[in-house]
Motif scaffolding. Structure first.
Motif, PDB file in Angstrom:
ATOM      1  N   TYR A 157       0.834  -1.203   0.000  1.00  0.00           N
ATOM      2  CA  TYR A 157       0.000   0.000   0.000  1.00  0.00           C
ATOM      3  C   TYR A 157       0.871   1.256   0.000  1.00  0.00           C
ATOM      4  CZ  TYR A 157      -2.705   3.791   2.098  1.00  0.00           C
ATOM      5  OH  TYR A 157      -3.279   5.022   2.379  1.00  0.00           O
ATOM      6  N   LEU A 158       1.869   1.294   0.855  1.00  0.00           N
ATOM      7  CA  LEU A 158       2.752   2.460   0.904  1.00  0.00           C
ATOM      8  C   LEU A 158       3.515   2.623  -0.413  1.00  0.00           C
ATOM      9  CD1 LEU A 158       4.202   2.156   4.525  1.00  0.00           C
ATOM     10  CD2 LEU A 158       2.520   3.814   3.697  1.00  0.00           C
ATOM     11  N   GLU A 159       3.950   1.505  -0.998  1.00  0.00           N
ATOM     12  CA  GLU A 159       4.653   1.581  -2.269  1.00  0.00           C
ATOM     13  C   GLU A 159       3.750   2.156  -3.358  1.00  0.00           C
ATOM     14  OE1 GLU A 159       6.631  -1.425  -5.599  1.00  0.00           O
ATOM     15  OE2 GLU A 159       6.586  -2.024  -3.480  1.00  0.00           O
ATOM     16  N   ASN A 160       2.491   1.696  -3.376  1.00  0.00           N
ATOM     17  CA  ASN A 160       1.555   2.201  -4.384  1.00  0.00           C
ATOM     18  C   ASN A 160       1.312   3.695  -4.213  1.00  0.00           C
ATOM     19  OD1 ASN A 160       1.261  -0.322  -5.550  1.00  0.00           O
ATOM     20  ND2 ASN A 160      -0.540  -0.852  -4.337  1.00  0.00           N
ATOM     21  N   ARG A 161       1.240   4.176  -2.973  1.00  0.00           N
ATOM     22  CA  ARG A 161       1.040   5.602  -2.748  1.00  0.00           C
ATOM     23  C   ARG A 161       2.243   6.419  -3.220  1.00  0.00           C
ATOM     24  NH1 ARG A 161      -3.472   7.263   0.358  1.00  0.00           N
ATOM     25  NH2 ARG A 161      -2.648   9.346  -0.110  1.00  0.00           N
ATOM     26  N   LEU A 162       3.432   5.888  -3.007  1.00  0.00           N
ATOM     27  CA  LEU A 162       4.628   6.564  -3.500  1.00  0.00           C
ATOM     28  C   LEU A 162       4.609   6.645  -5.027  1.00  0.00           C
ATOM     29  CD1 LEU A 162       7.418   5.055  -1.201  1.00  0.00           C
ATOM     30  CD2 LEU A 162       6.448   7.351  -1.090  1.00  0.00           C
ATOM     31  N   ARG A 163       4.182   5.568  -5.670  1.00  0.00           N
ATOM     32  CA  ARG A 163       4.116   5.559  -7.136  1.00  0.00           C
ATOM     33  C   ARG A 163       3.063   6.536  -7.648  1.00  0.00           C
ATOM     34  NH1 ARG A 163       7.170   1.621  -9.212  1.00  0.00           N
ATOM     35  NH2 ARG A 163       7.704  -0.164  -7.893  1.00  0.00           N
ATOM     36  N   GLN A 164       1.912   6.563  -6.980  1.00  0.00           N
ATOM     37  CA  GLN A 164       0.852   7.473  -7.400  1.00  0.00           C
ATOM     38  C   GLN A 164       1.293   8.932  -7.306  1.00  0.00           C
ATOM     39  OE1 GLN A 164      -2.498   6.491  -4.903  1.00  0.00           O
ATOM     40  NE2 GLN A 164      -2.670   4.420  -5.730  1.00  0.00           N
ATOM     41  N   SER A 165       2.137   9.223  -6.332  1.00  0.00           N
ATOM     42  CA  SER A 165       2.547  10.605  -6.105  1.00  0.00           C
ATOM     43  C   SER A 165       3.765  11.005  -6.925  1.00  0.00           C
ATOM     44  CB  SER A 165       2.847  10.822  -4.617  1.00  0.00           C
ATOM     45  OG  SER A 165       1.710  10.557  -3.826  1.00  0.00           O
ATOM     46  N   PHE A 166       4.706  10.052  -7.129  1.00  0.00           N
ATOM     47  CA  PHE A 166       5.990  10.433  -7.717  1.00  0.00           C
ATOM     48  C   PHE A 166       6.341   9.708  -9.014  1.00  0.00           C
ATOM     49  CE2 PHE A 166       6.543  10.826  -3.006  1.00  0.00           C
ATOM     50  CZ  PHE A 166       6.433  12.205  -2.969  1.00  0.00           C
ATOM     51  N   GLY A 167       5.630   8.670  -9.363  1.00  0.00           N
ATOM     52  CA  GLY A 167       5.912   7.953 -10.610  1.00  0.00           C
ATOM     53  C   GLY A 167       6.690   6.672 -10.382  1.00  0.00           C
ATOM     54  N   PHE A 168       8.019   6.714 -10.536  1.00  0.00           N
ATOM     55  CA  PHE A 168       8.879   5.535 -10.435  1.00  0.00           C
ATOM     56  C   PHE A 168       8.442   4.437 -11.407  1.00  0.00           C
ATOM     57  CE2 PHE A 168       9.126   7.393  -6.075  1.00  0.00           C
ATOM     58  CZ  PHE A 168      10.444   7.790  -6.130  1.00  0.00           C
ATOM     59  N   GLU A 169       8.168   4.849 -12.627  1.00  0.00           N
ATOM     60  CA  GLU A 169       7.685   3.923 -13.651  1.00  0.00           C
ATOM     61  C   GLU A 169       8.713   2.841 -13.951  1.00  0.00           C
ATOM     62  OE1 GLU A 169       6.581   3.986 -18.439  1.00  0.00           O
ATOM     63  OE2 GLU A 169       6.640   5.854 -17.290  1.00  0.00           O
ATOM     64  N   GLY A 170       8.240   1.606 -13.945  1.00  0.00           N
ATOM     65  CA  GLY A 170       9.053   0.486 -14.401  1.00  0.00           C
ATOM     66  C   GLY A 170      10.143   0.014 -13.467  1.00  0.00           C
ATOM     67  N   THR A 171      10.210   0.564 -12.260  1.00  0.00           N
ATOM     68  CA  THR A 171      11.297   0.167 -11.354  1.00  0.00           C
ATOM     69  C   THR A 171      10.754  -0.245  -9.992  1.00  0.00           C
ATOM     70  OG1 THR A 171      13.391   0.856 -10.334  1.00  0.00           O
ATOM     71  CG2 THR A 171      11.680   2.530 -10.550  1.00  0.00           C
ATOM     72  N   PRO A 172      11.315  -1.283  -9.394  1.00  0.00           N
ATOM     73  CA  PRO A 172      10.923  -1.631  -8.026  1.00  0.00           C
ATOM     74  C   PRO A 172      11.455  -0.614  -7.043  1.00  0.00           C
ATOM     75  CG  PRO A 172      12.706  -3.039  -8.755  1.00  0.00           C
ATOM     76  CD  PRO A 172      12.314  -2.209  -9.932  1.00  0.00           C
ATOM     77  N   LEU A 173      10.816  -0.526  -5.905  1.00  0.00           N
ATOM     78  CA  LEU A 173      11.246   0.367  -4.832  1.00  0.00           C
ATOM     79  C   LEU A 173      11.722  -0.477  -3.666  1.00  0.00           C
ATOM     80  CD1 LEU A 173       8.305   2.972  -4.819  1.00  0.00           C
ATOM     81  CD2 LEU A 173      10.393   2.979  -6.206  1.00  0.00           C
ATOM     82  N   ARG A 174      12.806  -0.039  -3.045  1.00  0.00           N
ATOM     83  CA  ARG A 174      13.324  -0.726  -1.862  1.00  0.00           C
ATOM     84  C   ARG A 174      12.779  -0.014  -0.627  1.00  0.00           C
ATOM     85  NH1 ARG A 174      18.032  -3.844  -1.037  1.00  0.00           N
ATOM     86  NH2 ARG A 174      18.825  -3.227  -3.081  1.00  0.00           N
ATOM     87  N   LEU A 175      11.915  -0.699   0.116  1.00  0.00           N
ATOM     88  CA  LEU A 175      11.318  -0.136   1.336  1.00  0.00           C
ATOM     89  C   LEU A 175      11.843  -0.893   2.546  1.00  0.00           C
ATOM     90  CD1 LEU A 175       9.447   1.177  -0.766  1.00  0.00           C
ATOM     91  CD2 LEU A 175       7.517   0.686   0.745  1.00  0.00           C
ATOM     92  N   GLU A 176      12.459  -0.169   3.473  1.00  0.00           N
ATOM     93  CA  GLU A 176      12.983  -0.766   4.694  1.00  0.00           C
ATOM     94  C   GLU A 176      12.248  -0.165   5.895  1.00  0.00           C
ATOM     95  OE1 GLU A 176      15.079  -3.178   4.723  1.00  0.00           O
ATOM     96  OE2 GLU A 176      15.724  -3.140   2.610  1.00  0.00           O
ATOM     97  N   PHE A 177      11.997  -1.015   6.876  1.00  0.00           N
ATOM     98  CA  PHE A 177      11.313  -0.575   8.093  1.00  0.00           C
ATOM     99  C   PHE A 177      12.204  -0.904   9.287  1.00  0.00           C
ATOM    100  CE2 PHE A 177       8.197  -1.318   4.871  1.00  0.00           C
ATOM    101  CZ  PHE A 177       7.271  -0.287   5.028  1.00  0.00           C
ATOM    102  N   SER A 178      12.544   0.113  10.061  1.00  0.00           N
ATOM    103  CA  SER A 178      13.505  -0.084  11.142  1.00  0.00           C
ATOM    104  C   SER A 178      13.249   0.897  12.275  1.00  0.00           C
ATOM    105  CB  SER A 178      14.930   0.103  10.602  1.00  0.00           C
ATOM    106  OG  SER A 178      15.875   0.040  11.647  1.00  0.00           O
ATOM    107  N   LYS A 179      13.606   0.454  13.493  1.00  0.00           N
ATOM    108  CA  LYS A 179      13.547   1.375  14.625  1.00  0.00           C
ATOM    109  C   LYS A 179      14.584   2.470  14.480  1.00  0.00           C
ATOM    110  CE  LYS A 179      11.590  -1.493  18.306  1.00  0.00           C
ATOM    111  NZ  LYS A 179      11.814  -2.018  19.674  1.00  0.00           N
ATOM    112  N   GLN A 180      15.690   2.163  13.814  1.00  0.00           N
ATOM    113  CA  GLN A 180      16.733   3.146  13.565  1.00  0.00           C
ATOM    114  C   GLN A 180      16.706   3.491  12.083  1.00  0.00           C
ATOM    115  OE1 GLN A 180      20.409   1.506  14.947  1.00  0.00           O
ATOM    116  NE2 GLN A 180      19.911   1.830  17.103  1.00  0.00           N
ATOM    117  N   CYS A 181      16.038   4.586  11.757  1.00  0.00           N
ATOM    118  CA  CYS A 181      15.911   5.005  10.364  1.00  0.00           C
ATOM    119  C   CYS A 181      17.295   5.330   9.813  1.00  0.00           C
ATOM    120  CB  CYS A 181      15.000   6.227  10.279  1.00  0.00           C
ATOM    121  SG  CYS A 181      14.542   6.674   8.607  1.00  0.00           S
ATOM    122  N   GLY A 182      17.603   4.825   8.601  1.00  0.00           N
ATOM    123  CA  GLY A 182      18.963   4.854   8.097  1.00  0.00           C
ATOM    124  C   GLY A 182      19.466   6.166   7.565  1.00  0.00           C
TER     125      GLY A 182
END
Length: 448
Positions: free
Chosen positions: A411-436
């Motif tokens: 769901y979060l990935e789809n919202r990022l795509r709807q807002s910014f595009g990123f056509e044709g490429t996968p997105l790397r989403l990481e979830f952590s207590k310590q944001c990188g």
């Protein structure tokens, strides 16, 4: 190519691919004990003492090839010789001078090129006496080497650059878009490459599995430089033969790993096969941009691209972002759209929206659809930042990464795509207590 070319030429099984790997500093060419493993030309950039050149690996040269395939191999060698400024004539010190060596020497003399005679497999000082017999070839002073044991390679490079102009400004090559052409055997990958290049750059043959190595070709299109990587066809795991074909699979995976965009070629006449889906899954795991190339479009009777695309999307729901092109490499139909589409995806992979805008989009997404409860606990997203490009990478600061359900990640990935595009490429989403990201770590919580 503007850099001078140095071609490695010799009869089968004298160690040309081993030498190519040694010079290039990596295992890019397939090496084995069976003769005739290398078929197409392989290229690698070399820098040595301020001199810059391109080394080319070739197949085993047979002056009287019997089969059609061997004739095509020899045609590739002829092209490499014609392109070359210097030729490394490689022989086998253990075998001594054989009649094919003398025949090749006569042929190379007619080519009017600078020749460096290298005697391979001189693995110890005791074998250096074997070098003297090679003077009878009339190719000048031989250079004894052992490509496998890294003996004499510096002397060989010194001899090569003595025939080449010294680069006035040797620079590290700029990053170029890398496009890998992958797919099952006999779907038309090499024919597509030749069509894109407009020349007979690699062997095209009806027999599946002709291409074994991953072949890099630098190509200039509309003022931009890019690298096209042709690869061997990937079969189902249970049908992969040991030896050369196993190494070819490794090369395909390595090609995908280092590519920015993968052209996954499939056969329209056969439809989407399970192996196509498996390959697309690996492309996604490598976070590589992707275009599904439905080739042999001239062979299908129903040409409703809308229905075809709908059917394909149902088969590959895990890659809703993928671009689909319908082409015929044989006739040229649709091929003109391939590289422009790859360039769009390549530039999308470097998209980096402003931090404040990213934070706003994620905050709105969480407000519109809060994370579900899991085990009596709710996922809390405190921060979000982009930490990389090519592929686009995002880190979300959360209270517990184990609470992230795959559906909410999507769901979060789809919202990022709807807002910014990123056509044709996968997105790397990481979830952590310590944001990188530094910017993320220093920010206040956005969501509660």
């Amino acid at each position: 190519m503007t850099k001078p070319i140095v071609a490695i030429v010799g009869r089968p099984n004298v160690g040309k691919s081993t030498l190519f790997n040694r010079l290039s500093g990596e295992r890019r060419a397939i090496v084995g004990r069976s003769p005739g493993i290398t078929r197409d030309r392989l290229y690698a950039d070399i820098w040595w003492k301020g001199c810059e050149f391109v080394v080319v690996d070739t197949g085993g040269l047979e002056l009287k090839p019997q089969s059609t395939l061997r004739q095509m191999v020899c045609r590739q060698i002829e092209i490499a010789i014609a392109e070359a400024k210097v030729i490394i004539f490689l022989t086998d010190g253990r075998d001594g001078v054989l009649p094919p060596d003398a025949e090749i020497a006569d042929m190379l003399r007619q080519a009017s090129k600078k020749i460096v005679l290298a005697i391979n497999k001189i693995d110890s000082h005791g074998l250096e006496s074997e070098v003297f017999q090679f003077y009878q070839l009339g190719m000048g002073d031989p250079v004894p080497i052992s490509a496998y044991h890294d003996r004499g390679i510096d002397a060989l490079l010194d001899r090569i650059i003595s025939y080449l102009p010294l680069a006035s400004t040797a620079t590290t090559p700029q990053a170029m878009m890398k496009v890998a052409i992958v797919g099952r055997p006999n779907v038309g990958k090499s024919m597509l490459l030749n069509r894109l290049l407009g020349e007979e750059r690699v062997i095209v043959d009806e027999a599946p599995g002709t291409t074994r190595d991953a072949i890099d070709t630098t190509f200039h299109s509309n003022g931009e430089s890019l690298v096209l990587i042709d690869t061997a066809g990937i079969r189902r795991r249970g049908r992969i033969e040991k030896g050369v074909e196993t190494y070819s699979l490794i090369r395909v995976r390595n090609a995908i790993d280092r590519a920015d965009v993968a052209l996954v070629v499939t056969d329209a006449a056969e439809g989407i096969a399970a192996q196509d889906i498996h390959l697309l899954g690996y492309v996604q795991q490598a976070y590589c941009g992707a275009i599904l190339i439905v080739n042999k479009w001239d062979q299908v009777s129903i040409k409703d691209t809308t229905q075809w695309a709908k059917f394909i999307k149902q088969k590959i729901k895990f890659m809703p972002y993928i671009s689909i092109l319908f082409i015929s490499a044989k006739t040229g139909y649709g091929v003109g759209k391939v590289l422009p589409a790859a360039k769009v995806i390549y530039h999308e992979r470097f998209r980096s929206p402003p931090q404040l805008l990213l934070e706003g989009v994620v905050k709105e997404a969480v407000a519109a659809h809060p994370p579900p409860m899991k085990g009596g606990k709710r996922l809390l997203i405190s921060r979000a930042t982009q930490v990389g490009v090519n592929p686009p990478a995002f880190v979300f600061g959360v209270n517990d990464a184990k609470l992230v359900h795959f559906s909410y990640r999507r769901y979060l990935e789809n919202r990022l795509r709807q807002s910014f595009g990123f056509e044709g490429t996968p997105l790397r989403l990481e979830f952590s207590k310590q944001c990188g990201g530094k910017q993320c770590l220093n920010s206040l919580p956005l969501f509660s």
